[in-house]
Design a protein around this motif. Structure first.
Motif, PDB file in Angstrom:
ATOM      1  N   PRO A 121      -4.687  -7.285  -0.398  1.00 30.50           N
ATOM      2  CA  PRO A 121      -3.929  -7.718   0.781  1.00 30.50           C
ATOM      3  C   PRO A 121      -4.801  -8.264   1.904  1.00 30.50           C
ATOM      4  CG  PRO A 121      -3.126  -5.596   0.003  1.00 30.50           C
ATOM      5  CD  PRO A 121      -4.356  -5.912  -0.797  1.00 30.50           C
ATOM      6  N   MET A 122      -4.218  -9.161   2.675  1.00 26.06           N
ATOM      7  CA  MET A 122      -4.883  -9.773   3.821  1.00 26.06           C
ATOM      8  C   MET A 122      -4.107  -9.450   5.096  1.00 26.06           C
ATOM      9  SD  MET A 122      -6.123 -13.410   2.191  1.00 26.06           S
ATOM     10  CE  MET A 122      -4.520 -13.921   1.598  1.00 26.06           C
ATOM     11  N   ALA A 123      -4.751  -9.715   6.227  1.00 23.89           N
ATOM     12  CA  ALA A 123      -4.170  -9.333   7.516  1.00 23.89           C
ATOM     13  C   ALA A 123      -2.748  -9.879   7.703  1.00 23.89           C
ATOM     14  CB  ALA A 123      -5.083  -9.805   8.652  1.00 23.89           C
ATOM     15  N   GLN A 124      -2.544 -11.142   7.359  1.00 21.66           N
ATOM     16  CA  GLN A 124      -1.235 -11.727   7.630  1.00 21.66           C
ATOM     17  C   GLN A 124      -0.111 -11.130   6.769  1.00 21.66           C
ATOM     18  OE1 GLN A 124      -0.912 -15.329   9.573  1.00 21.66           O
ATOM     19  NE2 GLN A 124       0.554 -16.224   8.174  1.00 21.66           N
ATOM     20  N   TRP A 141      -8.723   1.079   0.981  1.00 21.00           N
ATOM     21  CA  TRP A 141      -9.806   0.670   0.085  1.00 21.00           C
ATOM     22  C   TRP A 141     -11.088   0.409   0.869  1.00 21.00           C
ATOM     23  CZ3 TRP A 141     -11.575   1.290  -4.424  1.00 21.00           C
ATOM     24  CH2 TRP A 141     -12.650   0.504  -4.879  1.00 21.00           C
ATOM     25  N   LEU A 142     -10.972  -0.368   1.945  1.00 20.72           N
ATOM     26  CA  LEU A 142     -12.177  -0.745   2.697  1.00 20.72           C
ATOM     27  C   LEU A 142     -12.845   0.489   3.313  1.00 20.72           C
ATOM     28  CD1 LEU A 142     -11.018  -4.022   4.530  1.00 20.72           C
ATOM     29  CD2 LEU A 142     -12.473  -3.813   2.482  1.00 20.72           C
ATOM     30  N   VAL A 143     -12.047   1.394   3.871  1.00 19.44           N
ATOM     31  CA  VAL A 143     -12.609   2.520   4.629  1.00 19.44           C
ATOM     32  C   VAL A 143     -12.961   3.700   3.728  1.00 19.44           C
ATOM     33  CG1 VAL A 143     -12.138   4.187   6.485  1.00 19.44           C
ATOM     34  CG2 VAL A 143     -11.271   1.833   6.663  1.00 19.44           C
ATOM     35  N   LYS A 144     -12.089   3.991   2.771  1.00 23.06           N
ATOM     36  CA  LYS A 144     -12.239   5.254   2.024  1.00 23.06           C
ATOM     37  C   LYS A 144     -12.446   5.083   0.527  1.00 23.06           C
ATOM     38  CE  LYS A 144      -8.133   6.807   3.314  1.00 23.06           C
ATOM     39  NZ  LYS A 144      -6.960   7.696   3.568  1.00 23.06           N
ATOM     40  N   ARG A 145     -12.447   3.812   0.044  1.00 25.48           N
ATOM     41  CA  ARG A 145     -12.495   3.589  -1.407  1.00 25.48           C
ATOM     42  C   ARG A 145     -11.456   4.456  -2.115  1.00 25.48           C
ATOM     43  NH1 ARG A 145     -14.651  -0.461  -0.214  1.00 25.48           N
ATOM     44  NH2 ARG A 145     -16.620  -1.320  -0.971  1.00 25.48           N
ATOM     45  N   ASP A 146     -10.264   4.457  -1.536  1.00 29.17           N
ATOM     46  CA  ASP A 146      -9.165   5.266  -2.076  1.00 29.17           C
ATOM     47  C   ASP A 146      -8.729   4.708  -3.432  1.00 29.17           C
ATOM     48  OD1 ASP A 146      -6.802   6.549  -2.671  1.00 29.17           O
ATOM     49  OD2 ASP A 146      -5.895   6.242  -0.694  1.00 29.17           O
ATOM     50  N   PRO A 147      -8.857   5.479  -4.501  1.00 25.94           N
ATOM     51  CA  PRO A 147      -8.445   4.978  -5.823  1.00 25.94           C
ATOM     52  C   PRO A 147      -6.950   4.658  -5.873  1.00 25.94           C
ATOM     53  CG  PRO A 147      -9.587   7.102  -6.009  1.00 25.94           C
ATOM     54  CD  PRO A 147      -9.333   6.878  -4.543  1.00 25.94           C
ATOM     55  N   GLY A 148      -6.172   5.223  -4.964  1.00 27.14           N
ATOM     56  CA  GLY A 148      -4.743   4.931  -4.915  1.00 27.14           C
ATOM     57  C   GLY A 148      -4.430   3.495  -4.529  1.00 27.14           C
ATOM     58  N   SER A 149      -5.421   2.805  -3.975  1.00 28.93           N
ATOM     59  CA  SER A 149      -5.220   1.392  -3.613  1.00 28.93           C
ATOM     60  C   SER A 149      -5.334   0.465  -4.813  1.00 28.93           C
ATOM     61  CB  SER A 149      -6.270   0.959  -2.580  1.00 28.93           C
ATOM     62  OG  SER A 149      -6.090   1.644  -1.368  1.00 28.93           O
ATOM     63  N   LEU A 150      -5.944   0.980  -5.871  1.00 25.87           N
ATOM     64  CA  LEU A 150      -6.332   0.091  -6.978  1.00 25.87           C
ATOM     65  C   LEU A 150      -5.176  -0.286  -7.889  1.00 25.87           C
ATOM     66  CD1 LEU A 150      -9.694   1.811  -8.023  1.00 25.87           C
ATOM     67  CD2 LEU A 150      -9.396  -0.327  -6.734  1.00 25.87           C
ATOM     68  N   GLU A 151      -5.282  -1.464  -8.456  1.00 28.25           N
ATOM     69  CA  GLU A 151      -4.348  -1.895  -9.495  1.00 28.25           C
ATOM     70  C   GLU A 151      -4.458  -0.860 -10.622  1.00 28.25           C
ATOM     71  OE1 GLU A 151      -2.203  -3.697 -12.534  1.00 28.25           O
ATOM     72  OE2 GLU A 151      -4.342  -3.211 -12.753  1.00 28.25           O
ATOM     73  N   SER A 253       1.530  -6.556 -17.963  1.00 29.09           N
ATOM     74  CA  SER A 253       1.709  -6.870 -16.544  1.00 29.09           C
ATOM     75  C   SER A 253       0.571  -6.331 -15.682  1.00 29.09           C
ATOM     76  CB  SER A 253       3.043  -6.308 -16.061  1.00 29.09           C
ATOM     77  OG  SER A 253       2.994  -4.901 -16.115  1.00 29.09           O
ATOM     78  N   ALA A 254       0.468  -6.877 -14.490  1.00 28.72           N
ATOM     79  CA  ALA A 254      -0.523  -6.439 -13.505  1.00 28.72           C
ATOM     80  C   ALA A 254       0.191  -6.281 -12.169  1.00 28.72           C
ATOM     81  CB  ALA A 254      -1.647  -7.463 -13.389  1.00 28.72           C
ATOM     82  N   ASP A 255      -0.189  -5.285 -11.409  1.00 28.20           N
ATOM     83  CA  ASP A 255       0.508  -4.988 -10.156  1.00 28.20           C
ATOM     84  C   ASP A 255      -0.121  -5.740  -8.981  1.00 28.20           C
ATOM     85  OD1 ASP A 255       2.287  -3.905  -8.407  1.00 28.20           O
ATOM     86  OD2 ASP A 255       1.596  -1.825  -8.595  1.00 28.20           O
ATOM     87  N   ILE A 256      -0.095  -7.065  -9.088  1.00 28.87           N
ATOM     88  CA  ILE A 256      -0.586  -7.931  -8.008  1.00 28.87           C
ATOM     89  C   ILE A 256       0.425  -9.051  -7.791  1.00 28.87           C
ATOM     90  CG2 ILE A 256      -3.013  -7.443  -8.513  1.00 28.87           C
ATOM     91  CD1 ILE A 256      -3.165 -10.272  -9.802  1.00 28.87           C
ATOM     92  N   GLY A 257       0.374  -9.661  -6.617  1.00 26.56           N
ATOM     93  CA  GLY A 257       1.281 -10.761  -6.318  1.00 26.56           C
ATOM     94  C   GLY A 257       1.338 -11.048  -4.834  1.00 26.56           C
ATOM     95  N   ASN A 262       1.155  -5.766  -3.515  1.00 25.07           N
ATOM     96  CA  ASN A 262      -0.097  -6.289  -4.073  1.00 25.07           C
ATOM     97  C   ASN A 262      -1.225  -5.256  -4.037  1.00 25.07           C
ATOM     98  OD1 ASN A 262      -1.980  -8.239  -4.936  1.00 25.07           O
ATOM     99  ND2 ASN A 262      -2.365  -8.969  -2.842  1.00 25.07           N
ATOM    100  N   ARG A 263      -1.714  -4.828  -5.200  1.00 20.67           N
ATOM    101  CA  ARG A 263      -2.767  -3.811  -5.268  1.00 20.67           C
ATOM    102  C   ARG A 263      -4.159  -4.434  -5.265  1.00 20.67           C
ATOM    103  NH1 ARG A 263      -1.810   1.386  -7.381  1.00 20.67           N
ATOM    104  NH2 ARG A 263       0.414   1.746  -7.648  1.00 20.67           N
ATOM    105  N   VAL A 264      -5.149  -3.603  -5.076  1.00 22.97           N
ATOM    106  CA  VAL A 264      -6.532  -4.063  -4.928  1.00 22.97           C
ATOM    107  C   VAL A 264      -7.224  -4.150  -6.293  1.00 22.97           C
ATOM    108  CG1 VAL A 264      -8.787  -3.498  -3.926  1.00 22.97           C
ATOM    109  CG2 VAL A 264      -6.688  -3.128  -2.596  1.00 22.97           C
ATOM    110  N   VAL A 265      -7.922  -5.265  -6.513  1.00 22.63           N
ATOM    111  CA  VAL A 265      -8.693  -5.472  -7.744  1.00 22.63           C
ATOM    112  C   VAL A 265     -10.139  -5.823  -7.383  1.00 22.63           C
ATOM    113  CG1 VAL A 265      -8.912  -6.790  -9.895  1.00 22.63           C
ATOM    114  CG2 VAL A 265      -6.638  -6.377  -8.907  1.00 22.63           C
TER     115      VAL A 265
END
Lengths: 272, 272
Positions: A121-124, A141-151, A253-257, A262-265
């Motif tokens: 994801p991006m700011a907008q 993801w950026l701050v904590k490398r949270d695995p929950g953010s990942l695809e 399938s992949a959980d992005i879009g 949209n998840r982090v890859v």
């Protein structure tokens, strides 16, 4: 953790900037700097190439910045991608670079230069329905490398590449084409006609370099405009069909879009 | 001189078929056979891949057919191009293959297989304003090798390649990519946004193979949809700019495009 936002493609809505700053302030686990270049405008772009490149390079060279977050997509980062990845300052390493859509041109150029990049994801995106969740996912993801953010389909240690299909099609054969060997290749797209999806899948899967990927997984292909007649096949069938023709494994399938889910890859989870 | 019309992409308007037949009859210098596959329909296409391929292959294999004329563009010839150019029957040689736009996928595959191809007007162009002139130009080339049909900048003996820019972008890196070395590369396009033209020029001129062409000449880039904001550059500046960045000579304009004035570009004039 200091996060700098720049806009290598089109300009950021001021409303989005305010909303993201408010979310960051409410969390209290990071500091955000939204570069004024984000609000510049020159025709289609958030300022001329030189200005967009300079803002990006300044943030890359700043040892006080831990992550460079792309403001939004649109079109234009390809115009500065090679230059942005050239002669890297030492401080450019050790940061994370996050974005997707048009920012994919930068992700791939930076990844090739050994930087740590992630598709996400991006700011907008805060302006999308449910967009706050996208912002939290990015920050987690950026701050904590949270695995929950990942695809969720990413495999630890395996290399992944995620792209907007149109961006991928337009970077093949250029100086920023990545090495696809064995990678989990995730694609997504938005607002492209079925016939364009079909044509791009012909192009992408016809590449000998892409054919060496491990598999193709399909993110969401959304907001497909009506064909002037019914195309006769849906996006999933199109992607599966071209994978089959090219002998590429279709990985599901992949959980992005282009949406708030949209998840982090990260391209190289081992590097992170 | 017998000319066979097939539709490897989308179906031909019956009205266009009648108008072309009337022009051919009035000239009296050729016989035309409009294959019934031209009127088939399957979703986006003039029949399923198998039917379009079979009709094309039948006409290629027919020793009584002197020229295969593509009915129209649209989208879909890429889906059968490799198969159409494989294991060529002897009768496929010695014919001329004429078309443009989406038919470019076939032109390039056939040229690569040693067949005689030309980029030029198609049957359905008769429906354009002034379209009769396009039909006569095509017939003058097919029947009489009239030099007046040719794009005026072509140099005798020099190799030329003409493409719809979108088609060219989507065939780079696939099995049908041509050898560009030293060629006069002509491009045209229709109904693509400025930002798409810019992105495709990034892609095309970023190809090491394309960079070996002699020069790029610019046909008409027409019916450009409005950008949601002013792009900031016009098509000529875009093409010239990317040629400059890539070190490719910009050769000026070319008299081709999606219109009735579209001139004929044989890929290998020496072969004709």
């Amino acid at each position: 953790m200091k996060i700098a936002v720049v806009a290598p493609s089109c300009s950021l809505h001021p409303e989005a900037a305010e909303a993201v700053k408010a979310i960051v302030a409410s969390r209290g686990d990071a500091e955000i700097f939204i570069h004024e270049q984000c609000f510049a405008s020159a025709g289609h772009f958030a300022g001329p190439d030189e200005q967009r490149l300079a803002a990006l390079r300044d943030m890359m060279a700043d040892p006080g910045v831990d992550a460079v977050w792309f403001a939004r997509g649109g079109y234009g980062s390809n115009r500065i991608a090679e230059a942005a990845a050239r002669d890297l300052p030492a401080a450019a390493r050790g940061k994370t670079y996050l974005g997707y859509s048009d920012a994919g041109f930068l992700l791939v150029a930076f990844d090739k230069a050994g930087l740590s990049v992630a598709h996400g994801p991006m700011a907008q995106d805060v302006l999308r329905p449910g967009g706050e969740a996208a912002i939290h996912r990015a920050l987690d993801w950026l701050v904590k490398r949270d695995p929950g953010s990942l695809e969720p389909g990413l495999k630890p240690g395996a290399r992944a590449l995620a792209f907007n299909l149109t961006v991928l099609s337009n970077l093949l054969g250029t100086a920023i084409e990545p090495n696809f060997d064995g990678a989990d290749l995730l694609i997504e797209d938005v607002a492209e006609h079925d016939y364009r999806i079909d044509r791009m899948m012909f192009h992408v899967t016809g590449s000998a370099a892409v054919q060496r990927c491990g598999s193709i997984r399909m993110g969401r292909i959304s907001e497909i405009p009506d064909n002037d007649r019914l195309f006769g096949s849906d996006a999933t069938s199109i992607v599966r069909d071209w994978c089959g023709r090219a002998g590429i494994a279709f990985g599901g399938s992949a959980d992005i879009g282009h949406d708030a889910a949209n998840r982090v890859v990260p391209f190289d989870l081992a590097r992170d």
